[in-house]
Design an enzyme around this catalytic site. Structure first.
Site, PDB file in Angstrom:
ATOM      1  N   TYR A 147      15.377  23.083  34.411  1.00  0.00           N
ATOM      2  CA  TYR A 147      15.580  24.672  34.908  1.00  0.00           C
ATOM      3  C   TYR A 147      16.692  25.161  34.759  1.00  0.00           C
ATOM      4  O   TYR A 147      16.731  25.827  33.464  1.00  0.00           O
ATOM      5  CB  TYR A 147      15.010  25.277  36.471  1.00  0.00           C
ATOM      6  CG  TYR A 147      14.670  26.858  36.385  1.00  0.00           C
ATOM      7  CD1 TYR A 147      13.352  26.997  35.766  1.00  0.00           C
ATOM      8  CD2 TYR A 147      15.890  27.215  37.479  1.00  0.00           C
ATOM      9  CE1 TYR A 147      13.055  28.217  36.110  1.00  0.00           C
ATOM     10  CE2 TYR A 147      14.936  28.715  38.174  1.00  0.00           C
ATOM     11  CZ  TYR A 147      14.305  29.018  37.147  1.00  0.00           C
ATOM     12  OH  TYR A 147      13.646  30.298  37.706  1.00  0.00           O
ATOM     13  N   THR A 189       6.764  31.651  44.343  1.00  0.00           N
ATOM     14  CA  THR A 189       8.097  31.431  45.799  1.00  0.00           C
ATOM     15  C   THR A 189       7.490  31.039  46.105  1.00  0.00           C
ATOM     16  O   THR A 189       7.485  29.712  46.551  1.00  0.00           O
ATOM     17  CB  THR A 189       9.132  32.506  45.939  1.00  0.00           C
ATOM     18  OG1 THR A 189       8.254  33.424  45.535  1.00  0.00           O
ATOM     19  CG2 THR A 189      10.386  31.738  44.726  1.00  0.00           C
ATOM     20  N   LYS A 247      17.118  27.795  31.918  1.00  0.00           N
ATOM     21  CA  LYS A 247      17.318  29.314  32.092  1.00  0.00           C
ATOM     22  C   LYS A 247      19.197  29.585  31.304  1.00  0.00           C
ATOM     23  O   LYS A 247      19.203  30.389  31.158  1.00  0.00           O
ATOM     24  CB  LYS A 247      17.715  29.481  33.737  1.00  0.00           C
ATOM     25  CG  LYS A 247      16.037  29.246  34.477  1.00  0.00           C
ATOM     26  CD  LYS A 247      15.031  30.441  33.050  1.00  0.00           C
ATOM     27  CE  LYS A 247      13.800  30.771  33.989  1.00  0.00           C
ATOM     28  NZ  LYS A 247      12.910  32.190  33.533  1.00  0.00           N
ATOM     29  N   ASP A 292      -0.439  36.788  29.179  1.00  0.00           N
ATOM     30  CA  ASP A 292      -0.037  36.003  29.879  1.00  0.00           C
ATOM     31  C   ASP A 292      -1.508  34.471  29.794  1.00  0.00           C
ATOM     32  O   ASP A 292      -2.382  34.570  28.474  1.00  0.00           O
ATOM     33  CB  ASP A 292      -0.839  35.734  31.577  1.00  0.00           C
ATOM     34  CG  ASP A 292       0.283  34.840  33.031  1.00  0.00           C
ATOM     35  OD1 ASP A 292       0.024  34.146  32.823  1.00  0.00           O
ATOM     36  OD2 ASP A 292       0.973  35.510  32.997  1.00  0.00           O
ATOM     37  N   ASP A 300      -0.160  32.293  25.430  1.00  0.00           N
ATOM     38  CA  ASP A 300       0.675  31.372  25.981  1.00  0.00           C
ATOM     39  C   ASP A 300       2.173  30.976  24.988  1.00  0.00           C
ATOM     40  O   ASP A 300       2.460  30.864  23.675  1.00  0.00           O
ATOM     41  CB  ASP A 300      -0.372  29.585  25.145  1.00  0.00           C
ATOM     42  CG  ASP A 300       0.749  28.603  25.723  1.00  0.00           C
ATOM     43  OD1 ASP A 300       1.623  28.619  25.852  1.00  0.00           O
ATOM     44  OD2 ASP A 300       0.298  27.212  26.080  1.00  0.00           O
ATOM     45  N   VAL A 301       2.939  31.297  25.467  1.00  0.00           N
ATOM     46  CA  VAL A 301       4.676  31.352  25.358  1.00  0.00           C
ATOM     47  C   VAL A 301       4.739  30.268  24.502  1.00  0.00           C
ATOM     48  O   VAL A 301       6.574  30.423  23.260  1.00  0.00           O
ATOM     49  CB  VAL A 301       5.347  32.017  26.274  1.00  0.00           C
ATOM     50  CG1 VAL A 301       4.703  33.459  26.997  1.00  0.00           C
ATOM     51  CG2 VAL A 301       5.772  31.486  26.831  1.00  0.00           C
ATOM     52  N   THR A 310       7.198  36.117  44.983  1.00  0.00           N
ATOM     53  CA  THR A 310       6.284  36.216  43.684  1.00  0.00           C
ATOM     54  C   THR A 310       5.389  34.608  43.973  1.00  0.00           C
ATOM     55  O   THR A 310       5.116  34.114  45.220  1.00  0.00           O
ATOM     56  CB  THR A 310       6.380  35.975  42.302  1.00  0.00           C
ATOM     57  OG1 THR A 310       7.450  34.874  43.042  1.00  0.00           O
ATOM     58  CG2 THR A 310       7.630  36.596  42.489  1.00  0.00           C
TER      59      THR A 310
HETATM   60  P1  NAP Z   1       5.000  33.675  38.681  1.00  0.00           P
HETATM   61  O1  NAP Z   1       3.965  34.725  39.803  1.00  0.00           O
HETATM   62  O2  NAP Z   1       4.655  31.957  38.337  1.00  0.00           O
HETATM   63  O3  NAP Z   1       4.534  34.458  37.545  1.00  0.00           O
HETATM   64  C1  NAP Z   1       5.031  33.858  35.872  1.00  0.00           C
HETATM   65  C2  NAP Z   1       3.439  33.947  35.510  1.00  0.00           C
HETATM   66  O4  NAP Z   1       4.065  33.070  33.388  1.00  0.00           O
HETATM   67  C3  NAP Z   1       2.425  33.025  35.331  1.00  0.00           C
HETATM   68  O5  NAP Z   1       0.993  33.760  35.861  1.00  0.00           O
HETATM   69  C4  NAP Z   1       2.404  31.810  34.819  1.00  0.00           C
HETATM   70  O6  NAP Z   1       0.851  31.372  35.029  1.00  0.00           O
HETATM   71  C5  NAP Z   1       2.665  32.453  33.937  1.00  0.00           C
HETATM   72  N1  NAP Z   1       2.828  31.514  32.808  1.00  0.00           N
HETATM   73  C6  NAP Z   1       3.231  29.904  32.842  1.00  0.00           C
HETATM   74  N2  NAP Z   1       2.878  29.155  31.530  1.00  0.00           N
HETATM   75  C7  NAP Z   1       3.358  30.512  30.683  1.00  0.00           C
HETATM   76  C8  NAP Z   1       2.982  30.433  29.265  1.00  0.00           C
HETATM   77  N3  NAP Z   1       3.288  28.766  28.411  1.00  0.00           N
HETATM   78  N4  NAP Z   1       2.355  30.972  28.561  1.00  0.00           N
HETATM   79  C9  NAP Z   1       2.261  32.161  29.477  1.00  0.00           C
HETATM   80  N5  NAP Z   1       2.460  32.018  30.367  1.00  0.00           N
HETATM   81  C10 NAP Z   1       2.805  31.392  31.445  1.00  0.00           C
HETATM   82  O7  NAP Z   1       6.600  33.608  38.515  1.00  0.00           O
HETATM   83  P2  NAP Z   1       7.741  34.561  39.289  1.00  0.00           P
HETATM   84  O8  NAP Z   1       8.060  34.454  40.500  1.00  0.00           O
HETATM   85  O9  NAP Z   1       6.938  36.553  39.150  1.00  0.00           O
HETATM   86  O10 NAP Z   1       8.298  34.250  37.892  1.00  0.00           O
HETATM   87  C11 NAP Z   1       8.524  35.003  36.430  1.00  0.00           C
HETATM   88  C12 NAP Z   1      10.110  35.039  35.792  1.00  0.00           C
HETATM   89  O11 NAP Z   1      10.842  34.992  36.628  1.00  0.00           O
HETATM   90  C13 NAP Z   1      10.132  33.625  35.868  1.00  0.00           C
HETATM   91  O12 NAP Z   1      10.516  33.725  34.242  1.00  0.00           O
HETATM   92  C14 NAP Z   1      11.076  33.002  36.692  1.00  0.00           C
HETATM   93  O13 NAP Z   1      11.661  31.849  36.105  1.00  0.00           O
HETATM   94  C15 NAP Z   1      11.406  33.705  36.667  1.00  0.00           C
HETATM   95  N6  NAP Z   1      12.765  33.955  37.691  1.00  0.00           N
HETATM   96  C16 NAP Z   1      11.765  34.488  39.376  1.00  0.00           C
HETATM   97  C17 NAP Z   1      12.547  33.993  40.004  1.00  0.00           C
HETATM   98  C18 NAP Z   1      12.155  33.728  41.523  1.00  0.00           C
HETATM   99  O14 NAP Z   1      12.243  33.827  42.865  1.00  0.00           O
HETATM  100  N7  NAP Z   1      10.250  34.051  41.695  1.00  0.00           N
HETATM  101  C19 NAP Z   1      14.098  33.297  40.518  1.00  0.00           C
HETATM  102  C20 NAP Z   1      14.591  33.683  38.967  1.00  0.00           C
HETATM  103  C21 NAP Z   1      14.128  33.847  37.919  1.00  0.00           C
HETATM  104  P3  NAP Z   1       0.523  30.210  35.941  1.00  0.00           P
HETATM  105  O15 NAP Z   1       0.326  30.849  37.156  1.00  0.00           O
HETATM  106  O16 NAP Z   1      -1.023  29.548  35.736  1.00  0.00           O
HETATM  107  O17 NAP Z   1       1.253  28.565  35.952  1.00  0.00           O
END
Ligand code: NAP
Length: 239
Positions: free
Chosen positions: A146, A184, A150, A36, A54-55, A181
């Site tokens: 987004y 959200t 996606k 991360d 950093d991806v 999460t």
């Molecule tokens: P999250 O809790 O914000 O976790 C995502 C993690 O990715 C965070 O720790 C974030 O760091 C990190 N990140 C951001 N930019 C990055 C980078 N450049 N390199 C490496 N890491 C990075 O989000 P989540 O809800 O678990 O989401 C995970 C995935 O599921 C995402 O791809 C999201 O689009 C997808 N998704 C989520 C939902 C939902 O409802 N939660 C629904 C559909 C899809 P920071 O906190 O510092 O930004």
């Protein structure tokens, strides 16, 4: 121990869905490299190695995968999970916001898959899971960048699945609905309520409910499965 002996790299694993995947994969016997840009929100369990990645950085991807090969000799599973969200509609979307979204949610997946297939082709095996979204297959108003990223992840997954199907590499995408999460939690409450109200199960999903789908796709149980979209959304897209 459904992942016994496997080496798995998870991106965006400091919180939310990525953390749940790292935790579950370790419990199922994998050696997990949890990466991360952020510090992990909770301590990882045994079997998880934490690393900064950093991806959006080509150099960091090369270094990370080379380091895994040097230490563990192989990479069996890549979960491209790191992501951000933004809600600007098309007419309000500036170049900076567009470029940031594409860099993290789309280019991050491209770089990760490219680095992984380079080693998986030599191994003649591997499973890649890309986290897309329900908005990668269907649309709501706004969140233009987004949807773009996606949707691209969905099709990039199918293309990679077809390109490497003869080389022992499987590529699938996972499409979560609303999941509770930190991402959200940080959003507007009214917006969250609207998505949950539109979900037939009338609740947000748990990160573990996505992690279990990833577990199936990462394991050898899914050995005949490639190029699929696994939708885990409380019935949202079935309507
Ligand atoms: P999250 O809790 O914000 O976790 C995502 C993690 O990715 C965070 O720790 C974030 O760091 C990190 N990140 C951001 N930019 C990055 C980078 N450049 N390199 C490496 N890491 C990075 O989000 P989540 O809800 O678990 O989401 C995970 C995935 O599921 C995402 O791809 C999201 O689009 C997808 N998704 C989520 C939902 C939902 O409802 N939660 C629904 C559909 C899809 P920071 O906190 O510092 O930004």
């Amino acid at each position: 121990m459904r992942l016994q002996g496997k080496v798995a790299l998870v991106t965006g694993a400091a919180s939310g869905i990525g953390y749940a995947i790292a935790e579950l994969f370790a419990k199922e016997g994998a050696t997990v490299i949890a990466t991360d840009i952020a510090e992990p929100k909770k301590v990882y369990p045994a079997g998880v190695e934490s690393m900064k990645l950093d991806v959006t950085s080509e150099g960091e991807w090369e270094k990370t995968v080379a380091g895994i090969i040097k230490k563990h000799g192989k990479l069996d599973v890549l979960i491209n999970n790191a992501g951000i969200i933004a809600y600007e509609p098309l007419h309000e979307l500036g170049m900076e916001a567009w470029n940031r979204m594409i860099a993290v949610d789309q280019t991050g997946v491209f770089l990760g898959m490219r680095e992984a297939v380079r080693v998986m082709r030599k191994q003649k095996s591997g499973s890649i899971v890309n986290i897309s979204s329900i908005w990668g297959s269907a649309a709501v108003s706004g969140a233009h960048s987004y949807h773009a990223a996606k949707g691209a992840v969905r099709n990039m997954s199918k293309n990679a699945a077809m390109t490497y199907v003869g080389e022992g590499i499987r590529v699938n995408s996972v499409h979560p609905g609303f999941i509770v999460t930190p991402l959200t939690d940080s959003q507007d409450e009214a917006l969250n309520k609207a998505v949950i109200d539109a979900t037939p199960m009338k609740r947000g999903g748990k990160p573990a409910e996505i992690a279990y789908g990833c577990l199936y796709l990462a394991s050898d149980e899914s050995s005949f499965t490639t190029g699929v979209e696994l939708i885990i959304d409380g019935g949202y897209l079935a309507q």
